[in-house]
Design a protein around this motif. Structure first.
Motif, mmCIF file in Angstrom:
data_model
loop_
_atom_site.group_PDB
_atom_site.id
_atom_site.type_symbol
_atom_site.label_atom_id
_atom_site.label_comp_id
_atom_site.label_asym_id
_atom_site.label_seq_id
_atom_site.Cartn_x
_atom_site.Cartn_y
_atom_site.Cartn_z
ATOM 1 N N UNK A 1 0.846 -1.046 0.133
ATOM 2 C CA UNK A 1 -0.028 -0.024 0.029
ATOM 3 C C UNK A 1 0.808 1.255 0.110
ATOM 4 N N UNK A 2 2.170 1.273 0.441
ATOM 5 C CA UNK A 2 2.716 2.577 0.721
ATOM 6 C C UNK A 2 4.282 2.094 1.110
ATOM 7 N N UNK A 3 5.231 3.098 1.333
ATOM 8 C CA UNK A 3 6.301 3.093 1.996
ATOM 9 C C UNK A 3 6.139 3.419 3.429
ATOM 10 N N UNK A 4 6.956 2.597 4.177
ATOM 11 C CA UNK A 4 6.832 2.869 5.772
ATOM 12 C C UNK A 4 7.967 2.207 6.547
ATOM 13 N N UNK A 5 8.134 2.668 7.700
ATOM 14 C CA UNK A 5 9.031 2.034 8.410
ATOM 15 C C UNK A 5 8.877 0.612 8.892
ATOM 16 N N UNK A 6 9.870 -0.183 9.217
ATOM 17 C CA UNK A 6 9.816 -1.629 9.544
ATOM 18 C C UNK A 6 8.430 -1.895 10.474
ATOM 19 N N UNK A 7 7.532 -2.688 10.237
ATOM 20 C CA UNK A 7 6.415 -3.063 11.123
ATOM 21 C C UNK A 7 6.975 -3.400 12.515
ATOM 22 N N UNK A 8 6.318 -2.786 13.378
ATOM 23 C CA UNK A 8 6.511 -3.301 14.875
ATOM 24 C C UNK A 8 6.066 -4.557 15.117
ATOM 25 N N UNK A 9 4.780 -4.927 14.614
ATOM 26 C CA UNK A 9 4.232 -6.393 14.904
ATOM 27 C C UNK A 9 3.309 -6.646 13.598
ATOM 28 N N UNK A 10 4.000 -7.525 12.772
ATOM 29 C CA UNK A 10 3.657 -8.068 11.509
ATOM 30 C C UNK A 10 2.196 -8.953 11.895
ATOM 31 N N UNK A 11 1.111 -8.250 10.970
ATOM 32 C CA UNK A 11 0.919 -7.173 10.243
ATOM 33 C C UNK A 11 0.279 -5.994 10.971
ATOM 34 N N UNK A 12 0.064 -6.261 12.117
ATOM 35 C CA UNK A 12 -1.029 -5.545 12.924
ATOM 36 C C UNK A 12 -0.530 -4.179 13.337
ATOM 37 N N UNK A 13 0.763 -3.850 13.795
ATOM 38 C CA UNK A 13 1.191 -2.578 14.408
ATOM 39 C C UNK A 13 2.078 -2.007 13.336
ATOM 40 N N UNK A 14 1.915 -0.756 12.966
ATOM 41 C CA UNK A 14 2.871 -0.323 11.972
ATOM 42 C C UNK A 14 3.236 1.201 12.260
ATOM 43 N N UNK A 15 4.371 1.581 11.284
ATOM 44 C CA UNK A 15 4.724 3.039 11.668
ATOM 45 C C UNK A 15 4.901 3.710 10.145
ATOM 46 N N UNK A 16 3.868 4.427 10.092
ATOM 47 C CA UNK A 16 3.968 5.101 8.878
ATOM 48 C C UNK A 16 3.786 6.562 8.971
ATOM 49 N N UNK A 17 4.450 7.309 7.920
ATOM 50 C CA UNK A 17 4.268 8.836 7.852
ATOM 51 C C UNK A 17 3.864 9.244 6.473
ATOM 52 N N UNK A 18 4.814 9.825 5.649
ATOM 53 C CA UNK A 18 4.836 10.086 4.282
ATOM 54 C C UNK A 18 4.858 8.801 3.448
ATOM 55 N N UNK A 19 3.750 8.500 2.861
ATOM 56 C CA UNK A 19 3.411 7.149 2.390
ATOM 57 C C UNK A 19 4.236 7.087 0.940
ATOM 58 N N UNK A 20 5.009 8.110 0.388
ATOM 59 C CA UNK A 20 5.498 7.893 -0.859
ATOM 60 C C UNK A 20 7.172 8.312 -0.456
ATOM 61 N N UNK A 21 7.466 8.191 0.538
ATOM 62 C CA UNK A 21 8.917 8.519 0.917
ATOM 63 C C UNK A 21 9.721 6.916 0.609
ATOM 64 N N UNK A 22 10.370 7.087 -0.548
ATOM 65 C CA UNK A 22 11.018 5.650 -0.698
ATOM 66 C C UNK A 22 12.360 5.382 -0.376
ATOM 67 N N UNK A 23 12.970 6.801 0.181
ATOM 68 C CA UNK A 23 14.176 6.943 0.484
ATOM 69 C C UNK A 23 14.420 6.391 2.026
ATOM 70 N N UNK A 24 13.362 6.897 3.311
ATOM 71 C CA UNK A 24 13.383 6.593 4.261
ATOM 72 C C UNK A 24 12.454 5.440 4.694
ATOM 73 N N UNK A 25 11.599 5.106 3.669
ATOM 74 C CA UNK A 25 10.755 3.797 4.172
ATOM 75 C C UNK A 25 11.012 2.676 2.965
ATOM 76 N N UNK A 26 10.194 1.529 3.176
ATOM 77 C CA UNK A 26 10.210 0.507 2.437
ATOM 78 C C UNK A 26 9.269 -0.291 2.239
ATOM 79 N N UNK A 27 9.042 -1.255 1.497
ATOM 80 C CA UNK A 27 7.643 -1.947 1.044
ATOM 81 C C UNK A 27 7.659 -3.330 1.839
ATOM 82 N N UNK A 28 6.667 -3.573 2.348
ATOM 83 C CA UNK A 28 6.365 -4.606 3.207
ATOM 84 C C UNK A 28 5.210 -5.399 2.679
#
Length: 801
Positions: free
Chosen positions: A286-313
């Motif tokens: 769905x988006x770029x994000x930080x590494x999930x806290x608890x897969x798949x339930x708890x996530x750390x998301x900010x700018x969904x388009x930030x491909x530099x600081x985020x990754x795809x999961x």
């Protein structure tokens, strides 16, 4: 009810099906029927169903997938006209069937019976010669059990069971075409059932009540992340635009992230040549994000388009090419996952072996329920147009064969989500076909205890007691929208069963007692309740005020349904029960510390916005009491705040007590989501799991029913009301749909004057309430225009009345 043609065809399956085939996540079987036809033209209505899912092909052309989701006692079939796909000479009708195991696993929202099966009824007629060729399923059909595709449950999409690992060399390439050599295929086996002594077949066929899902070709918009040379990236850009192919040398590894431009649902299509034994991985996210806290339930998301600081999961589909095809593109190998995927971004990772791979096409076919959005909205605040567009897109993405909580993770139809989604659909399109299917499904889910299941269709039974009440709310909504008295009469016994369950739990204090501990007494995804998964802390000590008030509100809505169905005595009983419940709540759940506010439970000094909201909606609080309580709840941080899920009810309560101007500030999280690059609305701020949850599409209703002010004043929209809310805007206009046609409203504020023009179906009466408090009723003509003096203070006084 049995159809007159049903026994002309048989349910069939492959004879070599074993216990091991039923023990996994799911398995595919291919079916073919070759027919010889004379001169055309041809007419053919093909009726098809399968246990559990199918995709139909005619002469190599993909036609559709199905059947529509149902349950054990309502198994849907699809009717399709395929005459234009047939030709003189040999023709082949081909069906790929996915069987989910009866014991469980696979897609939780897809029902399955004790037997796998395929059913096709097809009479091919030549209208000139009256010749009829039967292509019904019977022992003449050929079949082959798939050995190439392995399904897994997935880690992120654990409710779906659609993640694929495919060995292309084992696929029966071309199996859906006439020229395919099916010599090694075996004859199908027909089932025989005793239907003369009241024993039902595994599949009770009913015609699909909704249109087929649309499938429209789309291209990816851009590359979001690429590791390689500029020249190589240009080749990939040409591939996405259809201007060229990508060549990948032997023993190379390439990873590319492509962007669809918005979150969508669709069937990804890859066309390739060469590349034998290569590994192609597809990761949909769905988006770029930080590494999930608890897969798949708890996530750390900010700018969904930030491909530099985020990754795809996400879960990964794997395809190993057979090495078929040629460089010219005249013969290409194709990979397409069987079930649609949800994505904005797709990561393609390719590792070649000894043979180079040429990728000729990377596209997708967008799919979903074919909602015809006829509504429009515009205002003096340009941000509102952005919120409107994202809301519409989110609703679209959460509509397929049922309404869905989220298209990526679960694809399950929950009553709380669906009540709001149906209202949004009414505003946008006036289409109630999916809504009617939904009413029936929750009615069909009724348990012996008296509650409906919280999500349905679902092969796993889940009970959230409050969600049964949302089903009653949605039936009342439909009464006001469509006025279908016969349908409501049919569901009254089930309504009474739900209300009866709550009535039987009432304790000595007159309150709805604690729920069965095996049930999930969910209220809202509030941060302070996250440790108990959305259940208020007060539930640990006894009754929940919110459940008591939701029950009282349901009783009052059910009373109006009963009145409409000419059941006056039942309506009176419901109103008496509601009054008794409200009296008990006021006696035991009024705060001793904060005057006028309601606690979360009796003898519990815990507070939430939710208790105040439902006190207003149910009538437990007067307008003045509710206004003061809601002001306190909004401004006091000790009150548990609402999440997106409960916002719809919060805004209705604000309207009832004359505080609707607060909605603008409460929509601040929506404006932030838009700035964070979301193209659909997220589920909640607690888990941040899903980026597409249509209970967040509440701006549709706010702009249509509040800013433009269009609402039903009588069941069936037999009388239209227009009462626009001005607030901070200087102009608003648009179109809202009703079952009788569109209502157009345009208003503006200019130099102390309010001007409005409105148009509606001319045979209906319309009552307009103007910002200065005056009203006018227009009985015929279908349009009205006026200008009145207007002051902001006068508007505030009018809203509070």
């Amino acid at each position: 009810m049995q159809t007159p043609w049903e026994d002309e065809a048989s349910w069939i399956w492959t004879a070599d099906w074993t216990h091991e085939d039923e023990s996994g996540i799911g398995k595919f079987v291919y079916f073919r029927k070759t027919v010889e036809l004379g001169e055309g033209p041809f007419n053919c209505t093909l009726r098809i169903s399968a246990d559990s899912r199918y995709r139909l092909f005619v002469n190599g052309h993909s036609i559709c997938s199905g059947p529509s989701k149902g349950d054990r006692f309502t198994w849907y079939y699809d009717s399709l006209s395929i005459g234009d796909r047939l030709r003189p000479g040999q023709n082949v009708i081909a069906v790929q069937v996915l069987r989910y195991p009866y014991a469980g696993g696979g897609n939780q929202s897809v029902w399955r019976t004790r037997l796998p099966g395929l059913y096709v009824h097809a009479d091919i007629r030549n209208p000139s010669s009256n010749e009829i060729v039967h292509a019904h399923t019977d022992d003449s059909w050929l079949c082959l059990k798939d050995e190439a595709i392995v399904l897994t449950q997935g880690v992120y999409t654990q409710f779906l069971g659609v993640t694929e690992s495919v060995d292309g060399a084992k696929l029966p390439v071309g199996w859906d075409n006439v020229r395919f050599d099916d010599t090694g295929w075996q004859k199908a086996r027909s089932y025989v059932f005793d239907t003369k002594h009241g024993e039902l077949r595994p599949w009770e066929l009913s015609e699909r009540p909704i249109p087929m899902m649309y499938e429209n070709g789309r291209t990816f918009q851009s590359i979001s992340k690429f590791a390689g040379s500029d020249e190589a990236e240009e080749y990939w850009a040409n591939l996405l635009s259809g201007r060229g192919a990508v060549f990948i040398e032997p023993k190379k590894s390439v990873t590319v992230d492509v962007d669809a431009g918005e979150l969508t649902t669709g069937y990804i299509e890859l066309l390739m040549s060469g590349g034998q034994d290569a590994a192609i991985e597809l990761l949909c996210a769905e988006c770029y994000e930080q590494e999930p806290i608890l897969v798949p339930w708890l996530r750390d998301k900010g700018d969904r388009t930030d491909s530099v600081n985020g990754d795809l999961y996400g879960d990964i589909d794997l395809y190993k090419p057979a090495g078929e095809g040629d460089e010219s593109g005249s013969k290409l190998e194709k990979y397409e996952p069987f079930w649609f995927r949800t994505f904005r971004y797709v990561r393609i990772k390719i590792e070649t072996k000894e043979q180079p791979l040429r990728l000729h096409r990377l596209t997708y076919r967008e799919t979903g329920y074919p909602i015809d959005v006829a509504a429009e909205y515009r205002s003096s605040d340009p941000e509102e147009s952005v919120l409107w567009d994202i809301s519409v897109r989110t609703l679209r993405r959460c509509m397929h064969e049922t309404y869905e909580d989220c298209p990526y993770y679960e694809q399950l139809q929950y009553a709380m989500d669906t009540r709001s989604q149906i209202l949004f659909t009414y505003c946008l399109s006036g289409d109630d076909r999916l809504a009617r299917k939904t009413f029936y499904e929750f009615h069909s889910s009724l348990l012996p205890q008296g509650l409906t299941q919280s999500r349905y269709p679902s092969v796993a039974t889940q009970v959230i007691p409050g969600f049964s009440l949302y089903w009653i709310y949605m039936l009342h909504d439909h009464m006001m929208f469509a006025g279908d008295r016969k349908m409501l009469e049919r569901y009254l016994p089930s309504i009474d069963a739900v209300l009866g369950y709550f009535h039987r739990t009432i304790d000595a204090s007159g309150l709805v007692g604690p729920m069965n501990p095996r049930y999930w007494s969910f209220v809202d995804w509030a941060d302070k309740w996250k440790d108990d998964y959305g259940v208020p802390d007060a539930a640990k000590k006894g009754p929940l005020t919110v459940y008591c008030l939701m029950y009282a509100y349901a009783l009052r809505q059910a009373a109006e349904i009963a009145d409409y169905a000419n059941r006056a005595r039942l309506a009176s009983e419901y109103r008496d029960r509601a009054s008794d419940m409200i009296r008990a709540v006021r006696t035991h759940c009024m705060s001793a510390d904060i005057p006028g506010c309601f606690t979360d439970g009796p003898n519990v000094e815990a507070y939430s916005q939710h208790a105040q909201i439902w006190a207003i909606l149910s009538g437990a609080a007067s307008v003045e009491e509710g206004r003061n309580a809601l002001l306190t709840a909004l401004d006091d941080p000790s009150f548990v705040p609402c999440s997106f899920a409960m916002s719809f009810y919060q805004y209705r309560a604000l309207t009832m007590v004359g505080l609707y101007e607060r909605v603008h500030e409460l929509l601040a999280p929506w404006r932030k989501m838009a700035k964070d690059g979301l193209t659909t609305w997220m589920e909640d701020t607690v888990s941040q799991r899903s980026d597409a949850h249509a209970w967040g599409s509440v701006p549709i209703y706010e702009y249509a029913a509040e800013t433009l002010g269009v609402h039903a004043k009588a069941p069936g929209f037999k009388e239209i009301g227009i009462r626009p809310f001005i607030g901070r805007l200087t102009h608003a206009g648009g179109r809202v749909m009703t079952p009788h046609g569109p209502v157009d409203v345009d208003w503006r504020v200019d130099d102390g004057y309010f001007h409005i023009s409105a148009k509606w179906p001319e045979h209906l009466t319309c009552t307009l309430v103007l910002p200065n408090g005056s009203s006018v009723s227009v009985e015929n003509g279908g349009k009205y225009e006026t200008t009145v003096e207007w002051r902001q203070s006068a508007a505030a006084e009018g809203d509070a009345q």
